[in-house]
Scaffold this motif. Structure first.
Motif, PDB file in Angstrom:
ATOM      1  N   LEU A 119      13.383 -24.826 -37.587  1.00  0.00           N
ATOM      2  CA  LEU A 119      14.821 -24.666 -37.824  1.00  0.00           C
ATOM      3  C   LEU A 119      15.605 -24.755 -36.518  1.00  0.00           C
ATOM      4  O   LEU A 119      16.661 -25.384 -36.459  1.00  0.00           O
ATOM      5  N   LEU A 120      15.092 -24.133 -35.469  1.00  0.00           N
ATOM      6  CA  LEU A 120      15.750 -24.195 -34.170  1.00  0.00           C
ATOM      7  C   LEU A 120      15.788 -25.624 -33.644  1.00  0.00           C
ATOM      8  O   LEU A 120      16.801 -26.071 -33.108  1.00  0.00           O
TER       9      LEU A 120
ATOM     10  N   ARG B   6       5.495 -18.299 -40.403  1.00  0.00           N
ATOM     11  CA  ARG B   6       6.907 -17.905 -40.321  1.00  0.00           C
ATOM     12  C   ARG B   6       7.500 -18.257 -38.959  1.00  0.00           C
ATOM     13  O   ARG B   6       8.634 -18.739 -38.867  1.00  0.00           O
ATOM     14  N   ILE B   7       6.727 -18.053 -37.918  1.00  0.00           N
ATOM     15  CA  ILE B   7       7.205 -18.405 -36.564  1.00  0.00           C
ATOM     16  C   ILE B   7       7.414 -19.916 -36.455  1.00  0.00           C
ATOM     17  O   ILE B   7       8.434 -20.375 -35.936  1.00  0.00           O
TER      18      ILE B   7
ATOM     19  N   GLU C 178       8.051 -22.021 -38.872  1.00  0.00           N
ATOM     20  CA  GLU C 178       9.216 -22.394 -39.670  1.00  0.00           C
ATOM     21  C   GLU C 178      10.506 -22.152 -38.900  1.00  0.00           C
ATOM     22  O   GLU C 178      11.420 -22.972 -38.912  1.00  0.00           O
ATOM     23  N   ARG C 179      10.571 -21.035 -38.226  1.00  0.00           N
ATOM     24  CA  ARG C 179      11.776 -20.727 -37.450  1.00  0.00           C
ATOM     25  C   ARG C 179      11.933 -21.671 -36.259  1.00  0.00           C
ATOM     26  O   ARG C 179      13.043 -22.066 -35.926  1.00  0.00           O
TER      27      ARG C 179
END
Length: 97
Positions: A21-22, A14-15, A17-18
């Motif tokens: 996105l950033l 999850r980290i 993936e974020r």
């Protein structure tokens, strides 16, 4: 507090993936910031890396008018379409044997 391996991997995914996105958001804002009339602008560093040429060669192409450029606040920029045209005109196909 113990975290088992599966839960740890899920959190890490999850980290990541974020972070992806950033990165996409940063890249997009960088591209839109360096554009004029919807066309991407490249600076000297971008062009030197893209064409793998020296600073002096780039200066020579500007001086002889082979590569159009624009000065904005004392910094040189090149339209991506002009760079593509320059590459097309400079391309020499290998001779037929």
């Amino acid at each position: 507090m113990n975290i088992d391996r599966i839960e740890f991997i899920a959190w890490m995914e999850r980290i990541l993936e974020r972070l992806d996105l950033l990165k996409e958001h940063i890249d997009e804002s960088k591209r839109s910031r360096n554009s004029i009339d919807g066309e991407e602008l490249l600076d000297n560093q971008d062009l030197l890396q893209m064409l793998k040429i020296s600073n002096r060669s780039l200066q020579r192409y500007r001086s002889i008018g082979k590569l159009p450029y624009y000065t904005i606040s004392g910094k040189l920029y090149y339209k991506l379409s002009d760079v593509h045209q320059f590459i097309r005109e400079s391309f020499n196909p290998p001779p037929n044997k």
